[in-house]
Design a protein around this motif. Structure first.
Motif, PDB file in Angstrom:
ATOM      1  N   ILE A  87       0.734  -1.149   0.103  1.00 11.51           N
ATOM      2  CA  ILE A  87      -0.035   0.062  -0.069  1.00 11.51           C
ATOM      3  C   ILE A  87       0.886   1.206  -0.160  1.00 11.51           C
ATOM      4  CG2 ILE A  87      -2.116  -1.098   1.143  1.00 11.51           C
ATOM      5  CD1 ILE A  87      -1.260   0.402   3.762  1.00 11.51           C
ATOM      6  N   ASN A 119      -4.145   0.752 -13.557  1.00 13.35           N
ATOM      7  CA  ASN A 119      -4.376   1.213 -12.097  1.00 13.35           C
ATOM      8  C   ASN A 119      -5.241   0.275 -11.368  1.00 13.35           C
ATOM      9  OD1 ASN A 119      -4.389   2.896  -9.847  1.00 13.35           O
ATOM     10  ND2 ASN A 119      -5.918   4.491 -10.998  1.00 13.35           N
ATOM     11  N   TYR A 122      -5.800   0.050  -4.834  1.00 16.59           N
ATOM     12  CA  TYR A 122      -5.458  -0.847  -3.589  1.00 16.59           C
ATOM     13  C   TYR A 122      -6.795  -0.644  -2.679  1.00 16.59           C
ATOM     14  CZ  TYR A 122      -0.826  -0.702  -5.296  1.00 16.59           C
ATOM     15  OH  TYR A 122       0.246  -0.857  -6.236  1.00 16.59           O
ATOM     16  N   PRO A 123      -7.208  -1.733  -2.097  1.00 21.28           N
ATOM     17  CA  PRO A 123      -6.962  -3.143  -2.596  1.00 21.28           C
ATOM     18  C   PRO A 123      -7.588  -3.381  -4.005  1.00 21.28           C
ATOM     19  CG  PRO A 123      -9.264  -2.991  -1.502  1.00 21.28           C
ATOM     20  CD  PRO A 123      -8.656  -1.479  -1.386  1.00 21.28           C
ATOM     21  N   ARG A 207      -6.569 -13.303   8.324  1.00 14.63           N
ATOM     22  CA  ARG A 207      -7.679 -12.562   7.864  1.00 14.63           C
ATOM     23  C   ARG A 207      -7.358 -11.058   7.605  1.00 14.63           C
ATOM     24  NH1 ARG A 207     -13.277 -13.123  11.174  1.00 14.63           N
ATOM     25  NH2 ARG A 207     -14.094 -12.305   9.228  1.00 14.63           N
ATOM     26  N   SER A 208      -6.181 -10.920   7.691  1.00 14.42           N
ATOM     27  CA  SER A 208      -5.561  -9.414   7.323  1.00 14.42           C
ATOM     28  C   SER A 208      -5.323  -9.242   5.910  1.00 14.42           C
ATOM     29  CB  SER A 208      -4.116  -9.340   8.400  1.00 14.42           C
ATOM     30  OG  SER A 208      -4.310  -9.360   9.671  1.00 14.42           O
ATOM     31  N   TYR A 209      -5.209  -7.888   5.781  1.00 14.00           N
ATOM     32  CA  TYR A 209      -5.059  -7.690   3.987  1.00 14.00           C
ATOM     33  C   TYR A 209      -3.766  -7.394   3.898  1.00 14.00           C
ATOM     34  CZ  TYR A 209     -10.089  -6.551   3.654  1.00 14.00           C
ATOM     35  OH  TYR A 209     -11.451  -6.594   3.688  1.00 14.00           O
ATOM     36  N   GLU A 216     -12.066 -12.640   0.003  1.00 10.40           N
ATOM     37  CA  GLU A 216     -13.235 -11.874  -0.631  1.00 10.40           C
ATOM     38  C   GLU A 216     -13.238 -12.435  -2.197  1.00 10.40           C
ATOM     39  OE1 GLU A 216     -12.229  -7.942  -0.284  1.00 10.40           O
ATOM     40  OE2 GLU A 216     -12.209  -7.969   2.040  1.00 10.40           O
ATOM     41  N   ARG A 219     -14.876 -15.745  -1.985  1.00  7.67           N
ATOM     42  CA  ARG A 219     -16.215 -15.671  -1.438  1.00  7.67           C
ATOM     43  C   ARG A 219     -17.600 -15.538  -2.151  1.00  7.67           C
ATOM     44  NH1 ARG A 219     -15.750 -11.760   2.592  1.00  7.67           N
ATOM     45  NH2 ARG A 219     -14.623 -13.361   3.793  1.00  7.67           N
ATOM     46  N   ILE A 220     -17.171 -14.424  -3.466  1.00  9.38           N
ATOM     47  CA  ILE A 220     -18.204 -14.551  -4.503  1.00  9.38           C
ATOM     48  C   ILE A 220     -17.860 -15.109  -5.846  1.00  9.38           C
ATOM     49  CG2 ILE A 220     -18.778 -12.104  -3.630  1.00  9.38           C
ATOM     50  CD1 ILE A 220     -17.166 -10.857  -5.678  1.00  9.38           C
ATOM     51  N   ASP A 256       3.305 -12.239  12.801  1.00 14.01           N
ATOM     52  CA  ASP A 256       2.948 -11.541  11.715  1.00 14.01           C
ATOM     53  C   ASP A 256       1.745 -12.198  11.223  1.00 14.01           C
ATOM     54  OD1 ASP A 256       2.614 -10.119   9.210  1.00 14.01           O
ATOM     55  OD2 ASP A 256       4.755 -10.379   8.561  1.00 14.01           O
ATOM     56  N   ASP A 257       0.667 -11.190  11.207  1.00 15.19           N
ATOM     57  CA  ASP A 257      -0.529 -11.283  10.812  1.00 15.19           C
ATOM     58  C   ASP A 257      -0.857 -10.984   9.449  1.00 15.19           C
ATOM     59  OD1 ASP A 257      -0.755  -8.621  12.077  1.00 15.19           O
ATOM     60  OD2 ASP A 257      -2.409  -8.734  10.970  1.00 15.19           O
ATOM     61  N   PRO A 261       4.324 -16.251   9.501  1.00 11.11           N
ATOM     62  CA  PRO A 261       5.637 -16.563   9.248  1.00 11.11           C
ATOM     63  C   PRO A 261       5.675 -17.875   8.743  1.00 11.11           C
ATOM     64  CG  PRO A 261       4.600 -16.322  11.493  1.00 11.11           C
ATOM     65  CD  PRO A 261       3.541 -15.817  10.710  1.00 11.11           C
TER      66      PRO A 261
ATOM     67  N   ALA B  28     -18.808  -8.903  -1.435  1.00 13.83           N
ATOM     68  CA  ALA B  28     -17.534  -9.669  -1.137  1.00 13.83           C
ATOM     69  C   ALA B  28     -16.936  -9.452   0.381  1.00 13.83           C
ATOM     70  CB  ALA B  28     -16.381  -9.237  -2.073  1.00 13.83           C
ATOM     71  N   ARG B  70      -4.289   7.965   7.571  1.00 13.94           N
ATOM     72  CA  ARG B  70      -2.946   8.031   7.740  1.00 13.94           C
ATOM     73  C   ARG B  70      -2.155   8.957   6.686  1.00 13.94           C
ATOM     74  NH1 ARG B  70       0.909   4.309   5.290  1.00 13.94           N
ATOM     75  NH2 ARG B  70      -0.084   3.695   3.236  1.00 13.94           N
ATOM     76  N   VAL B  74      -3.011   5.265   0.547  1.00 13.64           N
ATOM     77  CA  VAL B  74      -4.032   4.240   0.645  1.00 13.64           C
ATOM     78  C   VAL B  74      -4.043   3.990   2.226  1.00 13.64           C
ATOM     79  CG1 VAL B  74      -4.452   1.667   0.608  1.00 13.64           C
ATOM     80  CG2 VAL B  74      -3.136   3.021  -1.329  1.00 13.64           C
ATOM     81  N   HIS B  79     -10.371  -4.164   9.732  1.00 13.73           N
ATOM     82  CA  HIS B  79      -9.970  -5.633   9.749  1.00 13.73           C
ATOM     83  C   HIS B  79     -11.226  -6.327  10.195  1.00 13.73           C
ATOM     84  CE1 HIS B  79      -8.246  -9.352  11.357  1.00 13.73           C
ATOM     85  NE2 HIS B  79      -7.108  -9.077  10.861  1.00 13.73           N
ATOM     86  N   PRO B  80     -11.257  -7.665   9.621  1.00 14.90           N
ATOM     87  CA  PRO B  80     -12.595  -8.476  10.188  1.00 14.90           C
ATOM     88  C   PRO B  80     -12.643  -8.335  11.818  1.00 14.90           C
ATOM     89  CG  PRO B  80     -11.460  -9.337   8.353  1.00 14.90           C
ATOM     90  CD  PRO B  80     -10.436  -8.303   8.712  1.00 14.90           C
ATOM     91  N   ARG B  97      -6.306   7.433  -2.491  1.00 19.83           N
ATOM     92  CA  ARG B  97      -7.113   6.619  -3.293  1.00 19.83           C
ATOM     93  C   ARG B  97      -8.450   6.188  -2.840  1.00 19.83           C
ATOM     94  NH1 ARG B  97      -4.064   3.652  -7.190  1.00 19.83           N
ATOM     95  NH2 ARG B  97      -1.905   3.548  -6.887  1.00 19.83           N
ATOM     96  N   LYS B 278      -4.883  -9.837  15.899  1.00 18.70           N
ATOM     97  CA  LYS B 278      -5.012 -10.299  14.517  1.00 18.70           C
ATOM     98  C   LYS B 278      -4.286 -11.421  14.361  1.00 18.70           C
ATOM     99  CE  LYS B 278      -5.194  -5.374  13.226  1.00 18.70           C
ATOM    100  NZ  LYS B 278      -4.758  -4.245  12.430  1.00 18.70           N
ATOM    101  N   PHE B 279      -3.076 -11.623  15.225  1.00 13.70           N
ATOM    102  CA  PHE B 279      -2.548 -12.947  14.950  1.00 13.70           C
ATOM    103  C   PHE B 279      -3.172 -14.028  15.784  1.00 13.70           C
ATOM    104  CE2 PHE B 279       0.984 -16.177  15.964  1.00 13.70           C
ATOM    105  CZ  PHE B 279       1.363 -16.246  14.750  1.00 13.70           C
TER     106      PHE B 279
END
Lengths: 308, 281
Positions: A87, A119, A122-123, A207-209, A216, A219-220, A256-257, A261, B28, B70, B74, B79-80, B97, B278-279
């Motif tokens: 990002i 282009n 993001y996401p 579940r982190s981006y 996602e 999912r669809i 690291d989420d 790792p 989604a 921030r 981007v 987060h979920p 963006r 998150k972890f």
């Protein structure tokens, strides 16, 4: 309870993996690099000269970068390509130039200064045309970094025997792919919290981006899972890793989420070059920052010898 | 122009412009836990900005959480974990963006865009964007008005100071705080933009004057919510801490797994929801 160091992360190697990337490199070779440098006086300092750099890459797209060169010392300098995260926009790499490197901070296609034609947003980049390896968004993105190295190889102020790669997250993952695609050109790679390794396993562990983008998408488009797996296999760092010849530093956060790792350990196991692994308990995606930067600086200095 | 007059004028401009929000559900990102929507809403200018809004499923009201943007092109999607616990709104300010129709911010460059004049400084509009987002979140019926938090950098302090209703303020980064001094510490961006701008011929007095309107120390006395400031150097932050009413301080460890979990748990406890890492171990 997770056991990241010993977890199994498997990626199938496409039979035509080498041909696939050879075709991409061949496409790039059809276009002259045509680098254009424009000095940026207000960005330059008493110790560093900064340039806006543009060059031509895969598909004929013009790609932007910052190029920062030390004023001290005598050319040729060791060259360093810094690769941005998912990002983030590349910052002007004055701090690396101050350490003695001619540094190219690339903005691959889709980043703000290189998004006139491509282009995905993001996401969006991770899943852009993810059902088709030939048009997947990362196709040109990976090759843009290769072209950045080729720009340095042609620079008279760069010692083309001392070129390194540095980046974290996406920058770490693309450091691996670039070193694999240019095994004779890269002297060393510093890859933190490497992204794009174990691409189909990672979304099952977090579940982190950005990996959540794949969850996602599926999912669809649940019926696309096989085509997605087929595509990302061409881009997975675990399939590039055995081709890397340069000494490689890997550093991981054990909590690291973002880039689990498990995938970083799998990369380390798959590399057959000289490797150094640093792991940081209780660290997430920063993977030891800020202290780890001293390790990175020492590693790059050992292999690229700035000030020599 | 005085500090109070400057910001009163921003409030007046916002009050004169209807937000006219439009929400579109994103299938989604919608799960059994929460419904996810994009939001487009008008801020000063007028300018349409963008937000990601997620509302937990089930019987509300739920605690609210505003994530101020921030510095960067981007912002991460909520987060979920947060989407399952909070009515969470993350804002993309003008130029970022998804909020870049008509104006795409440059990096580097945004921090000093029109900085020589406080009236035209880009962050005047960005602050308005945050205030508009705050008004929108605070007005949602799904939000429990007794449990609304804001998190982010200096913009979170500014937002909490100018919009009563935030019971909790979590500050995890600083951009404008003592910026004219901090710019001298290194050549790292974004503060290096100030040095670049001065090399281009601007004056330190002009920058100092404009940036002073955004220094969180000047906004801090108006904050009424319980505030946590995550700091690396508490001594450096002393003037901000002394300006905030009864702040709590978290000394960051740079073990970001530990830091992330602490910051999550602090907010969760004050919001009446369970802490979540998150972890997943």
């Amino acid at each position: 309870m997770r056991d990241p160091e010993n977890a199994t992360v498997e990626v199938e190697l496409p039979a035509d993996f080498d041909d696939f990337w050879a075709a991409g490199l061949a496409d790039c070779a059809c276009y002259p690099l045509d680098p254009v440098l424009t000095e940026m006086p207000t960005l330059s300092t008493d110790t560093v000269i900064v340039y806006d750099l543009r060059f031509t890459s895969y598909g004929g797209l013009r790609i932007a970068a910052w190029y920062a060169v030390p004023r001290a010392g005598t050319a040729p300098y060791p060259g360093l390509v810094t690769i941005p995260g998912y990002i983030s926009e590349p910052t002007v790499p004055k701090e690396w130039a101050e350490l003695g490197y001619a540094t190219l901070a690339i903005a691959p296609r889709g980043k703000l200064r290189s998004n006139d034609v491509f282009n995905p947003g993001y996401p969006g980049l991770l899943t852009h045309n993810i059902v088709d390896p030939n048009t997947y968004g990362y196709r040109g993105f990976y090759l843009d970094v290769v072209r950045a190295v080729e720009v340095l190889l042609d620079r008279p102020d760069v010692d083309n025997l001392r070129i390194g790669l540095q980046g974290s997250s996406q920058g770490g993952g693309l450091g691996i792919s670039t070193a694999a695609l240019l095994p004779d050109a890269i002297r060393c790679v510093a890859a933190g919290a490497p992204y794009l390794c174990g691409i189909m396993t990672a979304p099952t562990l977090t579940r982190s981006y950005p990996y959540e983008e794949i969850n996602e998408y599926l999912r669809i488009h649940p019926k696309d899972v096989d085509r997605v797996r087929e595509t990302v296999a061409y881009y997975d760092g675990l399939n590039f890793a055995p081709k890397v010849q340069a000494p490689t530093l890997i550093y991981l956060g054990l909590e690291d989420d973002v880039c689990p790792p498990e995938t970083g350990f799998a990369l380390h196991r798959t590399l057959t070059c000289e490797t150094t692994l640093h792991t940081y308990p209780h660290c997430a995606h920063h993977a030891g920052l800020p202290d780890v930067m001293r390790v990175v600086e020492d590693f790059l200095a050992e292999h690229l010898t700035p000030g020599r | 122009m005085t500090f109070d007059a400057y910001w009163a004028a921003v409030d007046e401009e916002l009050a004169a412009i209807p937000g006219r929000p439009v929400l579109d559900v994103v299938p989604a990102r919608t799960t059994d836990e929460a419904t996810f929507s994009t939001v487009r809403i008008t801020s000063t200018g007028p300018y349409r900005v963008y937000g990601n809004l997620s509302i937990p499923k089930g019987d509300g009201p739920f605690p609210g959480l505003l994530v101020t943007p921030r510095y960067g092109s981007v912002n991460n999607i909520p987060h979920p974990n947060d989407r399952s616990r909070y009515v969470v709104l993350s804002l993309m300010h003008r130029g970022q963006r998804l909020a870049d129709e008509g104006f795409a911010a440059a990096y580097p460059g945004l921090l000093t865009m029109h900085v020589d004049d406080p009236q035209t400084y880009v962050y005047r509009g960005i602050a308005a964007d945050c205030l508009r987002a705050a008004e929108f979140l605070l007005g949602l019926t799904e939000v429990d008005p007794a449990r609304v938090a804001v998190t982010g950098d200096d913009l979170a302090v500014l937002t909490a100071a100018r919009r009563p209703g935030f019971s909790t303020v979590r500050v995890t980064d600083l951009l404008f705080y003592r910026a004219m001094e901090a710019r001298l510490k290194s050549c790292m961006y974004p503060l290096e933009e100030l040095n670049d701008h001065l090399r281009g011929g601007s004056s330190t007095s002009a920058l100092s004057t404009t940036l002073s309107y955004f220094d969180p120390s000047r906004h801090a006395p108006a904050v009424t919510g319980r505030t946590l400031l995550a700091v690396d150097d508490a001594e450096w932050c002393e003037s901000l801490l002394s300006a905030l009413p009864d702040p709590e301080v978290y000394q960051v460890t740079h073990l970001d797994g530990t830091d992330n979990d602490f910051l999550d748990a602090w907010l969760a406890e004050r919001s009446g929801v369970p802490a979540m890492s998150k972890f997943v171990a």
